[in-house]
Each structure stands twice: as structure tokens, then as C-alpha cells.
Design an enzyme around this catalytic site. Structure first.
Site, PDB file in Angstrom:
ATOM      1  N   HIS A 154       0.826  -1.204   0.000  1.00 51.89           N
ATOM      2  CA  HIS A 154       0.000   0.000   0.000  1.00 51.89           C
ATOM      3  C   HIS A 154       0.863   1.258   0.000  1.00 51.89           C
ATOM      4  CE1 HIS A 154      -2.052   3.147   2.507  1.00 51.89           C
ATOM      5  NE2 HIS A 154      -2.910   3.033   1.514  1.00 51.89           N
TER       6      HIS A 154
ATOM      7  N   GLU B   7       2.098   2.031  -3.379  1.00 48.30           N
ATOM      8  CA  GLU B   7       1.039   2.654  -4.189  1.00 48.30           C
ATOM      9  C   GLU B   7       1.087   4.177  -4.051  1.00 48.30           C
ATOM     10  OE1 GLU B   7      -3.303   3.932  -3.498  1.00 48.30           O
ATOM     11  OE2 GLU B   7      -3.086   1.808  -3.010  1.00 48.30           O
ATOM     12  N   HIS B   8       1.271   4.657  -2.831  1.00 49.04           N
ATOM     13  CA  HIS B   8       1.417   6.099  -2.616  1.00 49.04           C
ATOM     14  C   HIS B   8       2.641   6.635  -3.354  1.00 49.04           C
ATOM     15  CE1 HIS B   8      -1.283   7.165   0.967  1.00 49.04           C
ATOM     16  NE2 HIS B   8      -1.560   5.900   0.703  1.00 49.04           N
TER      17      HIS B   8
ATOM     18  N   GLU C  40      -3.572   7.857   7.562  1.00 46.38           N
ATOM     19  CA  GLU C  40      -4.644   7.092   6.936  1.00 46.38           C
ATOM     20  C   GLU C  40      -5.027   5.910   7.821  1.00 46.38           C
ATOM     21  OE1 GLU C  40      -5.489   4.490   2.882  1.00 46.38           O
ATOM     22  OE2 GLU C  40      -3.836   5.928   2.908  1.00 46.38           O
TER      23      GLU C  40
END
Length: 456
Positions: free
Chosen positions: A78, A81-82, A158
């Protein structure tokens, strides 16, 4: 994923995601009429032509997700992905999305346990532009320390917002860890906080170099395009990227769940108690008999797919002891599957009474079975959703990409409703007995309490 986007797609299942998942898998023979080719470097390219409007959705799916992370490096899929939005040698940090926006388009990305996907929706004449941008970051991503450190704080925030500050998400995370004994699905997609904090730049570089290669990717383009033109552009931009050998990935399986456990989370922010029961079930990929997965899809609809299902009709409408009740079948990943049941009691109804009523309906199914009429109506509902699968301009790219990423073929996608239509009542009752009648389960319970605690 980048804020503010929808919650991570993966093994955290809710009723709304279940309904979305049914539509997601809905495809009918020739409804997409998709065309495909494989580039010399191994990248799969799929095109769905839809000329209703002069727009196109361009998606690149990587067959890698949180389940592929090295031990102790949870969250790196994840996090990467950023970082994919932080620039290359020729594109400055943030310029990717800015360029798409200046050209009237939208872009984003998401990570699941099984895959990571990047997409743009733009006018058809901007397809080459986004393909050039996306292929550039497939091959030339810069992962710099001055971008890595602040982005880690974004990811941690997040996690705080989507998990740590949400009692339901906390419970689901704990329940997954109790349910999966041998499979990395036990680890949350976003990662454990202490492991996110310990991630280093080299972890992201290693993960990118290992998995972000064309022979581990699928390009799906849906919209106002011609297949031959897309194939030519794909050869031009993606075809020039060399493939790399992929790491060996073990075929991890779950041992039989022979015991039952209860995971309870109490939090003073909880206003509505709820209970879910998780049972082991074969996924389509791991099933020895693929027909089991289709039968489980139908069983999920019969039990709790909508407001006319057994659980909702009995517990909510007839008895009035619940405000919601239903079921789900999660069998569309690369790993093991799950059958789930849930109930949320009505005001002043004890949770144990609602649970007893839920279990009584399961016992009734195990004793008497479901009926031919229930199976027929469930199949019809599923196939009706398939009939509208092509109406969305971006839906086909999402549906096909997700399926291919976990191991389905394009033919499997196109013929999925036909296979659903072949399910018999005997098959549904057989998988119900085998899955719902198995001894092991994990029950997760969400309750209000002034002092939050987790017990297991």
C-alpha cells in the site's frame, strides 16, 4: 491508497461491499466482447470497446498485493502505491495527477490483499498521454528519501483515520487475525502501525523491483477506443519495457478450522451492536471443484443477498428482532475463501437473542435445505445484475482487471453467469452442509462500553 479515496478493497467485507462484489463479478457470455493480446514481454492487454461516449478508462493491474509482503514489512504494498505518484526522471512529484487533471481527467489507485491497480479516466483522445505516463512509472519510478519520509506520515494518518478511529475496522482487523491461521490475509492491507513506522526506502525499492514488471501486469482499456489502436499503443509504450523474473510465491493454504473462538471489541463510540460469524469456504482459485464456488455464490444470495433473502426476511421483517441481517461469500481472491453471516439487533433486543435467531435459520438450512424456488430466484438476481455490467464505461475495466489479477481467464469472466446458471439446488445444499455445518468458526462481536478492550 491516496487520500481521500474509498477504503481498501480486500478481505474486510461489509454488506455493501458484498452487493458491489456481486455486480463486480457479473459478466455474461459475450457481454463484454473483450479482445486481448499478450505483449512479447508478457504483459496482458485487454480492450472493451464502448462507443456511447468519447471517454476511456485506462487501468494497469499488478498481480501483487498485501499478501505478497515480506514478513515484518506489512503495509509496503500500500505504501508503494502512494510512492508511485512521487515522480520519475521526467515527471516531477505530483505532476502525474496534475497532468491528468489539466486534461480533464481523473486518476487514482487502490491496493488489496491480492492486487494493486492504477487507473485514469480521460477523453478518448488523451489515451496515449496517460499510457505514456503510466508506462513511465512502471519502469522509471524514483523513490527518494525526501518523498518517502513525509509520505509515511500520510500513510500513518490514513491508518489512524480508517482503522484506529473506527471501532468496526478495529474489530474486523482483530477478527481476521483470529480467522487466518497460516495465510497472510491475517495481516491488514494498510499494515500494522509499528511495522509501517519501521519501513525504509530500500523496502519500497525492493518491492517495486520485484513485482512492478510488465510480465506481472495487466492493462485493461474500456471505452471509446478501437482494439487494434490500443494494441499498437500498448506495444509502443509498454512493449519496450523489459520483463524481469518474479519471486517464487508459495501456494499458502489454511489448515482446517477445527475450533470456535469469539473476538469481542467494546468501545464507547459504538452505538449499534453487531455480530458476524466467519466460516472457512473454498475460493474459486483454490477450490478443487470450481462448481463449489458458483454454488456458494448462490447460497450467499439465498441466505442474505437482499431484502427478500432468508435471513433478512426472517429476522428483520417477520420476527422484528434485527435491523439488518445477511450473509456473504468471499471467494474471489488468490487465497482462501470465507462464508460469513451477520446480524445487528433491533433496539432493546439482546444480542444473544439475535444470534440465536440467526443460528436457528442456519440450522433450518442444514436440516431441510434451500428450495428450488430460492435457488432459481437467486440465480436470476445474479444474472440480472450481469445484464447491466457493460452499462458503466469504467466498470468493465474494473471487473475484468480484478478477475484476471487473481487467476481467472477472460473466458471465465465472460461465462461466469452461465456457470452460475448451471448451479443446482443439490449443489447449493451440499456446500451449505459442508461449509456451514463445519465445526470451526470465528465470531466477531461489536459492543458499546465505556472502557474499550479486546478479548479473544
Amino acid at each position: 491508497m491516496r487520500l481521500p479515496f474509498i477504503a481498501n478493497l480486500g478481505k474486510t467485507i461489509t454488506a455493501s461491499m458484498l452487493l458491489w462484489g456481486v455486480t463486480l463479478w457479473s459478466a455474461q457470455a459475450e457481454i463484454y466482447d473483450a479482445k486481448q493480446m499478450v505483449l512479447d514481454n508478457g504483459m496482458q492487454v485487454v480492450v472493451v470497446e464502448n462507443h456511447r461516449a468519447p471517454v476511456v478508462t485506462h487501468m494497469v493491474w499488478y498481480r501483487v498485493g498485501a499478501m505478497d509482503e515480506p514478513s515484518g514489512k506489512s503495509g509496503i504494498a500500500h505504501f508503494l502505491e502512494h510512492l508511485m505518484f512521487k515522480g520519475t526522471d521526467t515527471v516531477a512529484p505530483g505532476e502525474f495527477s496534475a497532468t491528468v487533471a489539466r486534461n480533464g481527467g481523473q486518476d487514482n489507485a487502490f491496493t488489496s490483499q491480492d492486487y494493486t491497480a492504477y487507473f485514469q479516466s480521460v477523453a478518448s483522445d488523451r489515451l496515449e498521454m496517460v499510457m505514456k505516463l503510466e508506462s513511465d512509472r512502471m519502469a522509471n519510478l524514483n523513490i527518494a528519501e525526501d518523498q518517502f519520509v513525509p509520505e509515511k506520515q500520510v500513510v500513518l494518518e490514513e491508518r489512524s483515520m480508517r482503522t484506529d478511529n473506527d471501532p468496526g475496522s478495529i474489530l474486523r482487523e482483530q477478527a481476521a487475525s483470529a480467522f487466518y491461521r497460516n495465510h497472510p490475509y491475517a495481516v491488514p492491507i494498510i499494515g500494522w502501525r509499528h511495522e509501517i513506522e519501521a519501513l525504509q526506502v530500500q523496502d519500497a525499492v525492493n518491492f517495486y523491483n520485484a513485482y512492478y514488471t510488465p510480465n506481472n501486469a495487466i492493462l485493461v482499456v474500456s471505452g471509446d477506443v478501437g482494439a487494434d489502436a490500443v494494441f499498437d499503443l500498448a506495444k509502443k509504450y509498454y512493449g519496450a519495457i523489459p520483463s524481469r523474473a518474479l519471486p517464487d510465491r508459495p501456494d499458502l493454504r489454511e489448515p482446517p478450522l477445527l475450533v470456535s473462538s469469539r473476538v469481542t471489541y467494546r468501545d464507547d463510540r459504538v452505538r449499534q451492536p453487531s455480530l458476524s460469524i466467519r466460516k472457512q469456504a473454498p475460493s474459486w482459485v483454490q477450490a478443487d471443484n470450481k462448481a463449489d464456488a458458483y454454488a456458494l455464490e448462490v447460497l450467499g444470495q439465498v441466505l442474505g443477498g437482499n431484502s427478500t433473502s432468508r435471513l433478512y426476511r426472517s429476522l428483520v421483517i417477520d420476527q422484528g428482532i434485527a435491523i439488518s441481517a445477511g450473509s456473504w461469500y468471499d471467494g474471489d481472491g488468490r487465497g482462501p475463501g470465507m462464508m460469513g453471516l451477520y446480524v445487528s439487533p433491533a433496539q432493546d433486543v439482546p444480542l444473544d437473542k439475535a444470534e440465536a435467531a440467526l443460528r436457528a435459520q442456519v440450522d433450518l438450512v442444514l436440516k431441510e435445505g434451500v428450495t428450488q424456488d430460492e435457488v432459481t430466484r437467486a440465480i436470476t438476481r445474479i444474472q440480472d445484475s450481469a445484464a447491466t455490467a457493460r452499462d458503466s464505461l469504467s466498470g468493465p475495466a474494473m471487473n475484468i482487471g480484478r478477475a484476471l489479477s487473481v487467476g481467472y481467464s477472460l473466458d471465465d469472466v465472460e461465462t461466469w453467469p452461465d456457470k452460475i446458471g448451471q448451479v443446482t439446488v443439490d449443489q447449493v445444499n451440499e456446500v451449505a452442509r459442508r461449509v456451514l455445518g463445519a465445526p470451526g468458526e470465528v465470531v466477531d462481536i461489536l459492543l458499546p462500553k465505556s472502557d474499550a478492550e479486546v478479548t479473544q
